[in-house]
Design a protein around this motif. Structure first.
Motif, PDB file in Angstrom:
ATOM      1  N   ASP A   3       0.832  -1.208   0.000  1.00  0.00           N
ATOM      2  CA  ASP A   3       0.000   0.000   0.000  1.00  0.00           C
ATOM      3  C   ASP A   3       0.865   1.257   0.000  1.00  0.00           C
ATOM      4  N   HIS A   4       1.942   1.231   0.791  1.00  0.00           N
ATOM      5  CA  HIS A   4       2.823   2.397   0.848  1.00  0.00           C
ATOM      6  C   HIS A   4       3.509   2.624  -0.499  1.00  0.00           C
ATOM      7  N   ILE A   5       3.951   1.542  -1.128  1.00  0.00           N
ATOM      8  CA  ILE A   5       4.587   1.653  -2.449  1.00  0.00           C
ATOM      9  C   ILE A   5       3.592   2.194  -3.470  1.00  0.00           C
ATOM     10  N   ARG A   6       2.388   1.678  -3.413  1.00  0.00           N
ATOM     11  CA  ARG A   6       1.369   2.140  -4.366  1.00  0.00           C
ATOM     12  C   ARG A   6       1.077   3.623  -4.173  1.00  0.00           C
ATOM     13  N   GLU A   7       0.998   4.072  -2.932  1.00  0.00           N
ATOM     14  CA  GLU A   7       0.729   5.485  -2.692  1.00  0.00           C
ATOM     15  C   GLU A   7       1.842   6.363  -3.252  1.00  0.00           C
ATOM     16  N   ILE A   8       3.099   5.946  -3.063  1.00  0.00           N
ATOM     17  CA  ILE A   8       4.224   6.714  -3.602  1.00  0.00           C
ATOM     18  C   ILE A   8       4.111   6.818  -5.119  1.00  0.00           C
ATOM     19  N   MET A   9       3.779   5.697  -5.770  1.00  0.00           N
ATOM     20  CA  MET A   9       3.640   5.711  -7.232  1.00  0.00           C
ATOM     21  C   MET A   9       2.515   6.655  -7.661  1.00  0.00           C
ATOM     22  N   GLU A  10       1.400   6.615  -6.940  1.00  0.00           N
ATOM     23  CA  GLU A  10       0.274   7.476  -7.295  1.00  0.00           C
ATOM     24  C   GLU A  10       0.623   8.948  -7.088  1.00  0.00           C
ATOM     25  N   ARG A  11       1.328   9.232  -5.995  1.00  0.00           N
ATOM     26  CA  ARG A  11       1.724  10.630  -5.745  1.00  0.00           C
ATOM     27  C   ARG A  11       2.672  11.126  -6.825  1.00  0.00           C
ATOM     28  N   GLU A  12       3.550  10.247  -7.289  1.00  0.00           N
ATOM     29  CA  GLU A  12       4.485  10.648  -8.346  1.00  0.00           C
ATOM     30  C   GLU A  12       3.734  10.945  -9.636  1.00  0.00           C
ATOM     31  N   HIS A  13       2.689  10.166  -9.934  1.00  0.00           N
ATOM     32  CA  HIS A  13       1.877  10.448 -11.125  1.00  0.00           C
ATOM     33  C   HIS A  13       1.179  11.803 -10.983  1.00  0.00           C
ATOM     34  N   ASP A  14       0.674  12.110  -9.781  1.00  0.00           N
ATOM     35  CA  ASP A  14       0.057  13.417  -9.544  1.00  0.00           C
ATOM     36  C   ASP A  14       1.076  14.535  -9.792  1.00  0.00           C
ATOM     37  N   ALA A  15       2.298  14.320  -9.315  1.00  0.00           N
ATOM     38  CA  ALA A  15       3.348  15.329  -9.495  1.00  0.00           C
ATOM     39  C   ALA A  15       3.677  15.510 -10.968  1.00  0.00           C
ATOM     40  N   ASP A  16       3.665  14.440 -11.739  1.00  0.00           N
ATOM     41  CA  ASP A  16       3.927  14.545 -13.176  1.00  0.00           C
ATOM     42  C   ASP A  16       2.891  15.441 -13.856  1.00  0.00           C
ATOM     43  N   ASN A  17       1.632  15.283 -13.456  1.00  0.00           N
ATOM     44  CA  ASN A  17       0.580  16.127 -14.041  1.00  0.00           C
ATOM     45  C   ASN A  17       0.800  17.599 -13.695  1.00  0.00           C
ATOM     46  N   ILE A  18       1.276  17.838 -12.469  1.00  0.00           N
ATOM     47  CA  ILE A  18       1.482  19.223 -12.034  1.00  0.00           C
ATOM     48  C   ILE A  18       2.637  19.865 -12.795  1.00  0.00           C
ATOM     49  N   ILE A  19       3.767  19.157 -12.908  1.00  0.00           N
ATOM     50  CA  ILE A  19       4.905  19.756 -13.604  1.00  0.00           C
ATOM     51  C   ILE A  19       4.583  19.953 -15.079  1.00  0.00           C
ATOM     52  N   ARG A  20       3.785  19.066 -15.636  1.00  0.00           N
ATOM     53  CA  ARG A  20       3.385  19.243 -17.034  1.00  0.00           C
ATOM     54  C   ARG A  20       2.578  20.534 -17.187  1.00  0.00           C
ATOM     55  N   GLU A  21       1.687  20.790 -16.240  1.00  0.00           N
ATOM     56  CA  GLU A  21       0.898  22.018 -16.303  1.00  0.00           C
ATOM     57  C   GLU A  21       1.777  23.255 -16.113  1.00  0.00           C
ATOM     58  N   VAL A  22       2.768  23.158 -15.220  1.00  0.00           N
ATOM     59  CA  VAL A  22       3.673  24.283 -15.012  1.00  0.00           C
ATOM     60  C   VAL A  22       4.413  24.613 -16.311  1.00  0.00           C
ATOM     61  N   LEU A  23       4.967  23.598 -16.956  1.00  0.00           N
ATOM     62  CA  LEU A  23       5.741  23.832 -18.171  1.00  0.00           C
ATOM     63  C   LEU A  23       4.870  24.385 -19.290  1.00  0.00           C
ATOM     64  N   GLN A  24       3.630  23.912 -19.371  1.00  0.00           N
ATOM     65  CA  GLN A  24       2.724  24.460 -20.376  1.00  0.00           C
ATOM     66  C   GLN A  24       2.356  25.907 -20.064  1.00  0.00           C
ATOM     67  N   THR A  25       2.133  26.182 -18.779  1.00  0.00           N
ATOM     68  CA  THR A  25       1.750  27.529 -18.374  1.00  0.00           C
ATOM     69  C   THR A  25       2.888  28.516 -18.603  1.00  0.00           C
ATOM     70  N   VAL A  26       4.129  28.084 -18.379  1.00  0.00           N
ATOM     71  CA  VAL A  26       5.279  28.951 -18.632  1.00  0.00           C
ATOM     72  C   VAL A  26       5.310  29.383 -20.095  1.00  0.00           C
ATOM     73  N   ARG A  27       5.006  28.461 -20.994  1.00  0.00           N
ATOM     74  CA  ARG A  27       5.052  28.782 -22.423  1.00  0.00           C
ATOM     75  C   ARG A  27       3.900  29.700 -22.841  1.00  0.00           C
ATOM     76  N   LYS A  28       2.776  29.595 -22.124  1.00  0.00           N
ATOM     77  CA  LYS A  28       1.591  30.355 -22.518  1.00  0.00           C
ATOM     78  C   LYS A  28       1.479  31.716 -21.837  1.00  0.00           C
ATOM     79  N   THR A  29       2.229  31.914 -20.772  1.00  0.00           N
ATOM     80  CA  THR A  29       2.042  33.097 -19.938  1.00  0.00           C
ATOM     81  C   THR A  29       3.029  34.197 -20.297  1.00  0.00           C
TER      82      THR A  29
END
Length: 377
Positions: A208-234
């Motif tokens: 369960d702990h390993i799975r949570e870490i993996m899920e949190r990392e996927h959430d972080a990937d979505n966030i950094i993707r949005e940051v990089l897109q926002t930098v280009r658009k802003t």
């Protein structure tokens, strides 16, 4: 100093667990002497379990120290120096050694600070992840118009640019929600660090702990993707574009290495962890907490520059401490497995490598924040 956060929000309130002293009944933090052969933070964790009935990750790097006068059995009253180690509580025991001798209770930071007698300890508690301080730093962006100033922005007032330029400015693309994204990413780092600490404490539920870490990392990937897109658009960004991408990149490196560490534990089916591994995981928990505290302060670097410097200085100091623990752990593993069980040594060294990289990445976050402070404070 046992602590917990109420929820996972970036500014979630922090609570401190206090116990009553056996002699006077006043509120204190769990404390005691360091037994021979033990480390200070391990002794602090043992005292917390014995006096308060809590178990968690004790960070080996102290947040500070205080002095108090201790009454001896022979009547002498002597000054004692106490180092304070943050303990991220994961388990509250129903039965513990001194439960019939002390009362334990969770308090908000400000209440806990007011209840203890020692002035230095009060200051340490007040400075510990103060969500009230974080919330106070939130304000509209520098380019947000203030009705009280007749629609002029803070930046306009400060630089005395013309009203025409202010009108033109409002036609340009708005600033991206970078601060919200930084804070959201810090939440994923903190949650993943907590899960990593629980994983390295051993016991059941490792999957369960390993799975949570993996899920949190996927959430972080979505966030950094949005940051990089926002930098280009802003068009207008609060900091230099390279500073934004470097900061979020360093934060993402930290959680990527958490995923790599959890992946190695899963791949090699590791179920027992060396004390040095648990100590490094505890440092990661506290470093993630400091990172999460720093993110809202970036909304007003000029006002919060001193506090940001305090946080980054502590992160750098923790990284140096983690390096020492890493070296000691690898050395122990080599002596224990190097001669007869090479595969176990290789596995241990790989896990240590990922743990070290997590702390290195969080130090990189500190360095990026320092750069922003230097440029904008």
């Amino acid at each position: 100093m046992p602590y917990r956060t109420d929820g996972t929000a970036i500014d979630a309130p922090v609570r401190i667990l206090l116990v009553t002293s056996r002699g006077t009944g006043r509120w204190v933090i769990p404390k005691g002497n360091v037994p021979a052969g033990s480390t200070p933070h391990a002794a602090a964790a043992a005292e917390a379990e014995e006096e308060a009935g809590v178990i968690g990750a004790a960070c080996p790097t102290p947040i500070g120290s205080y002095r108090y006068r201790k009454q001896r059995g022979n009547g002498a009253s002597l000054m004692a120096d106490v180092q304070v180690f943050p303990l991220a509580v994961t388990t509250e025991l129903l039965k513990w050694k001194e439960q019939h001798q002390r009362e334990r209770r969770w308090f908000p930071l400000h209440e806990a600070a007011n209840l203890v007698d020692e002035h230095d300890l009060r200051d340490l508690i007040r400075s510990f992840g103060a969500s009230e301080f974080n919330a106070a730093t939130r304000r509209p962006g520098m380019l947000t118009a203030d009705a009280r100033s007749g629609g002029r922005t803070a930046a306009t007032e400060k630089s005395r640019v013309s009203h025409m330029f202010g009108w033109f400015q409002r036609l340009l693309p708005k600033k991206g929600n970078f601060f919200e994204l930084f804070e959201a990413h810090a939440v994923t780092i903190t949650a993943a660090a907590d899960a990593l600490s629980r994983l390295f404490q051993g016991g059941g539920a490792s999957a369960d702990h390993i799975r949570e870490i993996m899920e949190r990392e996927h959430d972080a990937d979505n966030i950094i993707r949005e940051v990089l897109q926002t930098v280009r658009k802003t068009f207008l960004t609060p900091f230099d574009r390279s500073a934004i991408t470097s900061l979020i990149g360093a934060m993402d490196d930290a959680i990527d290495e958490m995923q790599a560490a959890a992946g190695a534990v899963d791949l090699y089916e590791v179920t027992e962890f060396e004390p040095e591994m648990r100590d490094m995981a505890a440092i990661i928990v506290d470093a993630a907490r400091l990172t999460a505290e720093a993110m809202p302060l970036l909304r007003d670097v000029a006002t919060n520059g001193a506090r940001l410097h305090e946080l980054t200085e502590r992160l750098v100091r923790m990284e140096g401490h983690a390096d020492d623990i890493h070296d000691a752990g690898v050395k122990r593993a080599f002596k224990q497995y190097g001669g007869g069980d090479t595969m176990k040594f290789i596995v241990a060294r790989e896990i240590y490598k990922h743990l070290e990289r997590i702390v290195d990445a969080l130090e990189d976050v500190a360095n990026e924040i320092d750069g922003i402070v230097i440029d904008h404070a």
